[in-house]
Motif scaffolding. Structure first.
Motif, PDB file in Angstrom:
ATOM      1  N   TRP B 100       7.057  -2.778  -0.131  1.00 42.46           N
ATOM      2  CA  TRP B 100       5.889  -3.144   0.689  1.00 42.46           C
ATOM      3  C   TRP B 100       5.903  -4.637   1.031  1.00 42.46           C
ATOM      4  O   TRP B 100       5.811  -5.485   0.147  1.00 42.46           O
ATOM      5  N   GLY B 326       0.144   7.050  -0.926  1.00 43.70           N
ATOM      6  CA  GLY B 326       1.299   7.385  -0.092  1.00 43.70           C
ATOM      7  C   GLY B 326       0.970   7.523   1.379  1.00 43.70           C
ATOM      8  O   GLY B 326       1.813   7.989   2.152  1.00 43.70           O
ATOM      9  N   VAL B 327      -0.227   7.129   1.791  1.00 45.59           N
ATOM     10  CA  VAL B 327      -0.590   7.279   3.208  1.00 45.59           C
ATOM     11  C   VAL B 327      -0.432   5.954   3.958  1.00 45.59           C
ATOM     12  O   VAL B 327       0.275   5.882   4.960  1.00 45.59           O
ATOM     13  N   ARG B 328      -1.055   4.900   3.459  1.00 43.96           N
ATOM     14  CA  ARG B 328      -1.105   3.658   4.232  1.00 43.96           C
ATOM     15  C   ARG B 328       0.016   2.684   3.913  1.00 43.96           C
ATOM     16  O   ARG B 328       0.419   1.893   4.738  1.00 43.96           O
ATOM     17  N   TYR B 329       0.495   2.713   2.674  1.00 49.86           N
ATOM     18  CA  TYR B 329       1.612   1.847   2.311  1.00 49.86           C
ATOM     19  C   TYR B 329       2.285   2.397   1.064  1.00 49.86           C
ATOM     20  O   TYR B 329       1.769   3.297   0.412  1.00 49.86           O
ATOM     21  N   GLY B 330       3.426   1.833   0.763  1.00 48.72           N
ATOM     22  CA  GLY B 330       4.121   2.241  -0.453  1.00 48.72           C
ATOM     23  C   GLY B 330       5.069   3.388  -0.225  1.00 48.72           C
ATOM     24  O   GLY B 330       5.324   3.809   0.900  1.00 48.72           O
ATOM     25  N   ARG B 332       6.185   7.176  -0.453  1.00 48.32           N
ATOM     26  CA  ARG B 332       5.551   8.495  -0.456  1.00 48.32           C
ATOM     27  C   ARG B 332       6.506   9.531  -1.042  1.00 48.32           C
ATOM     28  O   ARG B 332       7.687   9.552  -0.711  1.00 48.32           O
TER      29      ARG B 332
END
Lengths: 95, 492
Positions: B100, B326-330, B332
């Protein structure tokens, strides 16, 4: 010791996938930690009002609306995007 | 002339301003020091060589042209990897954020850049700052520069090790229950937890928002005071910051201890290694000899602080960390076609054991049926603690205690017993619960290992901490930087 069924229930609330070994270990650890906390708290039941966030004797700043991230920047770190938004699997029935 | 890495940040800054050294020389020397010692220490997760050299070149040009230079020009600074740096990977020590790169920088990072600090890199930490040993980093082990079989403390273990080993004279860490002061004590550095609201948390990866504060580390009290002056102050991006004037802390350093009322509460000495208690008693004598008045105060509810903290911090963490889905960052994890299953897989595989443990404690404490018995009761106890401290500060200006109950421990020593690990924070976390500022200062060594003593003051009185901290530093001496593996002279 927290029963495995309760550990699984808490993990579901926390949206954590745990394997069987983790469930057993956490049952034991949470049992010890929560027993310690309960023991301390039970001995100090006379507490009355809960703590409330203050600004150490000062006024809290006003919450002022200001421009945030541009959409493209906000999407930049997403694992998957679709058009102008985040891409996610379709919500199923399982919870 | 001392080698550059033995000098304080303020000395380096002066050597740059006078033309003794260029910013480029300092930056290159810092990078060479990292290359020489960090393979064995593991303090850094990311070294920002290129941007730092570009900053240095710009500062050299401005100095040549007689242009303005910031108060940290020519000073290398290490930054804990839970503070957002625009375009530079910011992991918070978690596999979930391994790649990130945030689109913005933390306010404190922006303020460092505005003051011309040379940002050397990002330092290792326990995952999401949850830990007291830096053993919970998803990426690497950081060792104590004084002895490689011992932990550096945590969660800001990378920042403390970087400072203690002379890779950077100063660093930023963050605190929720002692994560700056405890590693500072273990590594022989000075570390500050400022008043809640003194420093912006914007861009700090949140752990427990009512407790979190950014904090500076250095090898001298003066350097920590200077770093605080640069990063402190109200920030519209963080409404919990307060528009309280930031004093000239440098002026406090020379004031001495005359007339300061200092107390060493008995409750903050319970369960402490006698060798550390003895150092603390030395510190009290030192302040008394310098003119401080010794007072006695009580903190009757202190025994409840650890339990209170280990309800409130995990409860807030369980809420704050809900965003890592796991949706906006990072990273998944594939979870089939189902959204909730994707969340569960991402979080189940992405979080390490300590983070999962705390999320589980927090979720339990907030769940229906338990919220009154745990969370609300913890908030009531927090209020009693706040009242204890308010009363104590009517009698004393400063509270003194050991920073930690024991000397640095060995890797793995406390891993199997979470409660033993948590108990290590018992003396530091009260300051976070009640929001007061606290400073850890080296007080010599015991058995060849650094000992830290802690000073606490009323909210907004960081200046008093520096005042007394400087008296202690003058007496015990600032800890010289160590080269791992080299035998150090004396100090015992």
């Amino acid at each position: 010791m927290i029963p495995e069924s309760e550990v699984r229930q808490i993990a579901a609330l926390a949206r954590l996938d745990l394997d069987d070994q983790e469930v057993r270990r956490l049952g034991q650890e949470l049992g010890q930690i929560l027993a310690y906390i309960e023991g301390i708290m039970a001995a100090l039941k006379e507490a009355d009002q809960p703590w409330q966030a203050r600004a150490n004797g000062r006024e809290l700043e006003a919450d002022i609306v200001a421009p945030g991230l541009e959409q493209a920047a906000a999407l930049q770190g997403a694992p998957a995007t679709e058009g102008p938004g985040f891409q996610v699997p379709f919500p199923g029935d399982a919870t | 002339m001392a080698l550059w890495w033995q000098e304080s940040g303020q000395e380096l800054h002066r050597s740059f301003l006078t033309g003794e050294r260029s910013a480029r020389e300092i930056a290159q020397a810092a990078l060479a020091r990292v290359a020489a010692v960090d393979t064995s220490l593991g303090a850094f997760l990311t070294v920002m060589a290129e941007p730092m050299l570009a900053q240095a070149a710009d500062q050299d040009r401005r100095r040549e042209a007689g242009g303005p230079l910031g108060r940290l020009a020519g000073v290398p600074v290490a930054v804990k990897d839970n503070l957002a740096t625009r375009g530079v990977v910011t992991t918070a020590g978690s596999a979930l954020l391994a790649n990130w790169a945030p689109p913005y920088s933390a306010t404190v990072v922006e303020r460092l850049l505005a003051a011309d600090a040379l940002i050397l890199g990002k330092t290792n930490l326990d995952e999401f700052a949850m830990g007291s040993s830096t053993e919970h980093s998803a990426f690497r082990k950081t060792v104590n520069p004084h002895r490689a079989d011992l932990v550096p403390g945590g969660s800001s273990g990378g920042s403390a090790a970087a400072v203690a080993a002379g890779m950077a004279p100063v660093a930023l860490g963050s605190e929720t229950g002692g994560s700056v002061r405890q590693p500072a004590a273990y590594c022989g550095a000075v570390g500050l937890k400022p008043t809640y609201g003194r420093i912006s948390r914007y861009g700090l990866v949140a752990f427990a928002s009512s407790l979190d504060q950014v904090g500076p580390l250095g090898r001298t009290v003066g350097d920590v005071a200077e770093l605080l002056a640069v990063i402190a102050g109200v920030d519209p991006a963080d409404p919990s910051t307060v528009d309280e004037p930031v004093p000239d802390y440098g002026e406090h350093l020379a004031r001495g201890a005359t007339g300061l009322r200092v107390a060493m509460p008995a409750e903050l000495r319970e369960g402490v290694d006698p060798a550390l208690s003895a150092r603390c008693a030395d510190a009290l004598r030192t302040l008394a000899t310098a003119g401080a008045v010794v007072k006695e105060v009580r903190l009757p509810h202190l025994a409840a602080a650890l339990a209170t903290y280990y309800v409130i911090a995990p409860a807030e963490a369980s809420s704050n960390l809900a965003r890592f889905d796991g949706v906006r960052y990072g990273v998944r994890q594939p979870g089939g076609d189902d959204l909730v299953e994707m969340y569960r897989q991402t979080r189940g595989r992405g979080f390490g054991p300590e983070v999962k443990r705390r999320i589980m404690i927090g979720t339990y404490a907030l769940s229906a049926g338990y919220v009154d018995a745990f969370y609300l009761q913890a908030q009531r106890l927090r209020r009693l603690l706040e009242e204890d401290f308010a009363r104590a500060f009517t009698e004393a200006d400063l509270l003194l205690s050991p920073t930690t109950p024991s000397l640095p421990f060995a890797f793995g020593e406390k891993s199997a017993d979470p409660l033993a690990m948590y108990a290590n924070d018992a003396l530091t976390l009260p300051a976070n619960l009640v929001g007061v500022p606290a400073l850890s200062v080296p007080a010599g060594k015991s058995g060849g290992l650094p000992v830290g003593v802690q000073l606490m003051a009323r909210p907004w009185q960081e200046g008093l901490l520096f005042q007394a901290g400087q008296v202690l530093e003058d007496h015990f001496g600032a800890m010289p930087p160590v080269t791992p593996g080299e035998r150090e002279p004396g100090h015992d």
